[in-house]
Design an enzyme around this catalytic site. Structure first.
Site, PDB file in Angstrom:
ATOM      1  N   ARG A   1      23.368 -23.218  12.560  1.00 23.19           N
ATOM      2  CA  ARG A   1      23.672 -22.029  11.761  1.00 23.19           C
ATOM      3  C   ARG A   1      22.486 -21.519  10.943  1.00 23.19           C
ATOM      4  O   ARG A   1      22.201 -20.328  10.958  1.00 23.19           O
ATOM      5  CB  ARG A   1      24.893 -22.273  10.871  1.00 23.19           C
ATOM      6  CG  ARG A   1      26.168 -22.567  11.669  1.00 23.19           C
ATOM      7  CD  ARG A   1      26.505 -21.411  12.621  1.00 23.19           C
ATOM      8  NE  ARG A   1      27.643 -21.710  13.469  1.00 23.19           N
ATOM      9  CZ  ARG A   1      27.568 -21.981  14.782  1.00 23.19           C
ATOM     10  NH1 ARG A   1      26.383 -22.005  15.382  1.00 23.19           N
ATOM     11  NH2 ARG A   1      28.640 -22.221  15.486  1.00 23.19           N
TER      12      ARG A   1
ATOM     13  N   SER B   1      38.671 -24.227  20.747  1.00 25.44           N
ATOM     14  CA  SER B   1      37.529 -23.523  20.180  1.00 25.44           C
ATOM     15  C   SER B   1      36.327 -24.449  20.346  1.00 25.44           C
ATOM     16  O   SER B   1      36.353 -25.596  19.918  1.00 25.44           O
ATOM     17  CB  SER B   1      37.784 -23.231  18.702  1.00 25.44           C
ATOM     18  OG  SER B   1      36.547 -23.042  18.044  1.00 25.44           O
TER      19      SER B   1
ATOM     20  N   ASP C   1      35.800 -12.468  20.039  1.00 21.76           N
ATOM     21  CA  ASP C   1      35.672 -12.089  18.634  1.00 21.76           C
ATOM     22  C   ASP C   1      34.378 -11.336  18.338  1.00 21.76           C
ATOM     23  O   ASP C   1      34.403 -10.268  17.736  1.00 21.76           O
ATOM     24  CB  ASP C   1      35.778 -13.321  17.730  1.00 21.76           C
ATOM     25  CG  ASP C   1      37.224 -13.808  17.613  1.00 21.76           C
ATOM     26  OD1 ASP C   1      38.125 -12.954  17.594  1.00 21.76           O
ATOM     27  OD2 ASP C   1      37.433 -15.029  17.559  1.00 21.76           O
TER      28      ASP C   1
ATOM     29  N   ASP D   1      31.301 -22.506   8.936  1.00 21.54           N
ATOM     30  CA  ASP D   1      30.186 -21.718   9.458  1.00 21.54           C
ATOM     31  C   ASP D   1      29.927 -20.438   8.653  1.00 21.54           C
ATOM     32  O   ASP D   1      28.790 -20.047   8.458  1.00 21.54           O
ATOM     33  CB  ASP D   1      30.413 -21.396  10.938  1.00 21.54           C
ATOM     34  CG  ASP D   1      30.163 -22.618  11.817  1.00 21.54           C
ATOM     35  OD1 ASP D   1      29.344 -23.473  11.398  1.00 21.54           O
ATOM     36  OD2 ASP D   1      30.766 -22.738  12.888  1.00 21.54           O
TER      37      ASP D   1
HETATM   38  N1  ARG Z   1      33.336 -29.147  12.295  1.00 20.51           N
HETATM   39  C1  ARG Z   1      32.028 -28.800  12.761  1.00 20.51           C
HETATM   40  C2  ARG Z   1      31.175 -28.281  11.656  1.00 20.51           C
HETATM   41  O1  ARG Z   1      31.703 -27.800  10.675  1.00 20.51           O
HETATM   42  C3  ARG Z   1      32.054 -27.838  13.925  1.00 20.51           C
HETATM   43  C4  ARG Z   1      32.586 -26.456  13.610  1.00 20.51           C
HETATM   44  C5  ARG Z   1      32.766 -25.560  14.817  1.00 20.51           C
HETATM   45  N2  ARG Z   1      33.709 -26.144  15.718  1.00 20.51           N
HETATM   46  C6  ARG Z   1      34.238 -25.521  16.788  1.00 20.51           C
HETATM   47  N3  ARG Z   1      34.998 -26.239  17.547  1.00 20.51           N
HETATM   48  N4  ARG Z   1      34.002 -24.291  17.043  1.00 20.51           N
HETATM   49  O2  ARG Z   1      29.976 -28.314  11.736  1.00 20.51           O
END
Ligand code: ARG
Length: 398
Positions: free
Chosen positions: A96, A176, A15, A125
């Protein structure tokens, strides 16, 4: 043209790679600067850098952000015992705002008029990036191509191939995954069924209990003002300490979390987390606080902790509320110094000892043996007054 020069948060995945030609050819961006942050994900970031250039980036930068991540983000959250919905130590969520800060600084340094990320429109995110960037530099544009391009995974791969981005060679994992020093977050594939037990293959930082040693591992964690500074008597940098703790706890199968959580965008999602060091550090820190914080501070702090965890999860790291809560937490941590002893065994971490020069535990007050200094007679009057409202209520009811 949406922007002339863009700094893109780059991971090396399909991506974010496709974002490079997409920004240039669909959105008329002249130059894409790819930026990969090293947060301890243990990948070959030199290879990631080359992939960015091969995908058409004008410049590709790797920045080691591990120390900032551990001290300014992970340990700040640790002092708050921050667990989203009581369980998730926020590894992804904490990364993040740091990536946002690095993006903004880089954009300012190279004279970019926008920054970009590869988040889709369904997750948390995107909110964390957009809100953080807006807080750090309100004039900077934020571009999120994957939120707008509407391509399926196959279409995305095909689009990339047109611009020389190779399709993922090995059979792509159905999951993911987000990974950093504080932990791993895994979703998608069979995990989307909340009834399905996660297959062993989703885990990489922790052993299955069946494969853990029969003998327990004992560790000692030392804290200074709520910050971990030593493991088993050896002073370690935060990065080393967290790395070592991940290894020790992971070997004993500690740190697996399977949860259904509430995303900020209103969706419930099922996620598997591995946070060996995170789980152990919070447990130890809570034990040291139990020894050193006065009762009223402990009680009040629990509410602050929950608010703190929500704020981190909901992308409000750079909000005045966090500054205010950190002020409170900072004050509470002045005497949270000492050593906690833990046993790691068969998937569980257990606190088995704690000590501190600021311990409020008074053995003479607590003892049931000789040397008891507590005034037993005083209890009677206390109970008379304490129970008064309840007694009166009961009398009136009869
Ligand atoms: N649910 C978690 C959060 O919002 C992780 C998000 C990313 N998860 C992933 N498997 N890429 O902080």
């Amino acid at each position: 043209m949406r922007a002339k020069k863009v700094v893109l948060a780059y991971s090396g995945g399909v991506d974010t790679s496709v974002c490079i030609p997409y920004l240039k050819h669909e959105w008329g961006v002249e130059q894409v600067v790819a930026l990969a942050a090293d947060l301890g994900q243990g990948e070959d970031l030199e290879a990631v850098r080359h992939k960015a250039l091969a995908s058409g980036a004008a410049q590709a930068i790797v920045q080691d952000a591990r120390e900032d991540f551990v001290y300014d983000y992970a340990f700040a959250a640790l002092r708050a015992n921050a667990l989203y919905e009581g369980r998730y130590p926020l590894a992804t969520a904490l990364a993040r705002p740091l990536i946002a800060r690095i993006l903004v600084k880089c954009a300012q340094a190279v004279g970019a008029d926008a920054v970009a990320h590869g988040c889709t429109g369904k997750g948390n995110d995107q909110v964390r990036f957009d809100v953080s960037i807006g807080a750090l530099d309100p004039k900077l544009k934020v571009l999120a191509p994957a939120r707008e391009w509407g391509m399926s995974r196959e279409e995305t791969i095909a689009y990339g191939e047109r611009y020389g981005i190779p399709a993922p060679v090995k059979k792509k994992s159905p999951y993911s995954i987000d990974f950093n020093l504080l932990g791993r977050s895994v979703e998608c594939g069979v995990l989307e069924d909340p009834w399905a037990e996660p297959p062993e293959e989703v885990y990489s930082m922790t052993r299955s209990v069946a494969d853990t040693p029969d003998q327990p591992t004992y560790i000692e964690l030392e804290f200074e003002r709520g910050v971990p500074v030593a493991l088993d008597g050896t002073s370690l940098s935060g990065v080393k300490l967290v790395g070592e703790l991940n290894r020790l706890a992971g070997e004993n199968g500690v740190g697996r979390i399977d949860m259904v959580e509430n995303r900020l965008v209103g969706i419930k999602s099922r996620e598997i987390y591995e946070c060996p060091a995170g789980v152990v550090l919070i447990l130890a820190h809570q034990a040291l606080e139990a020894l050193t914080l006065p009762r009223e501070v402990s009680t009040y702090k629990r509410g602050v902790e929950d608010t703190y965890a929500q704020l981190v999860y909901n992308g409000l790291w750079y909000s005045p509320l966090r500054g205010a809560l950190d002020g409170f937490i900072d004050f509470t941590q002045q005497r949270v110094s000492g050593i906690v002893r833990l046993r790691l065994h068969k998937g569980t971490a257990t606190v088995v000892g704690r000590k501190s020069p600021y311990s409020l535990y008074d053995g003479d007050l607590a003892t049931y043996s000789e040397g008891d200094s507590f005034d037993h007679k005083a209890a009677e009057g206390f109970i008379y007054v304490w129970g008064l409202p309840t007694r009166i209520y009961a009398q009136v009811r009869r």
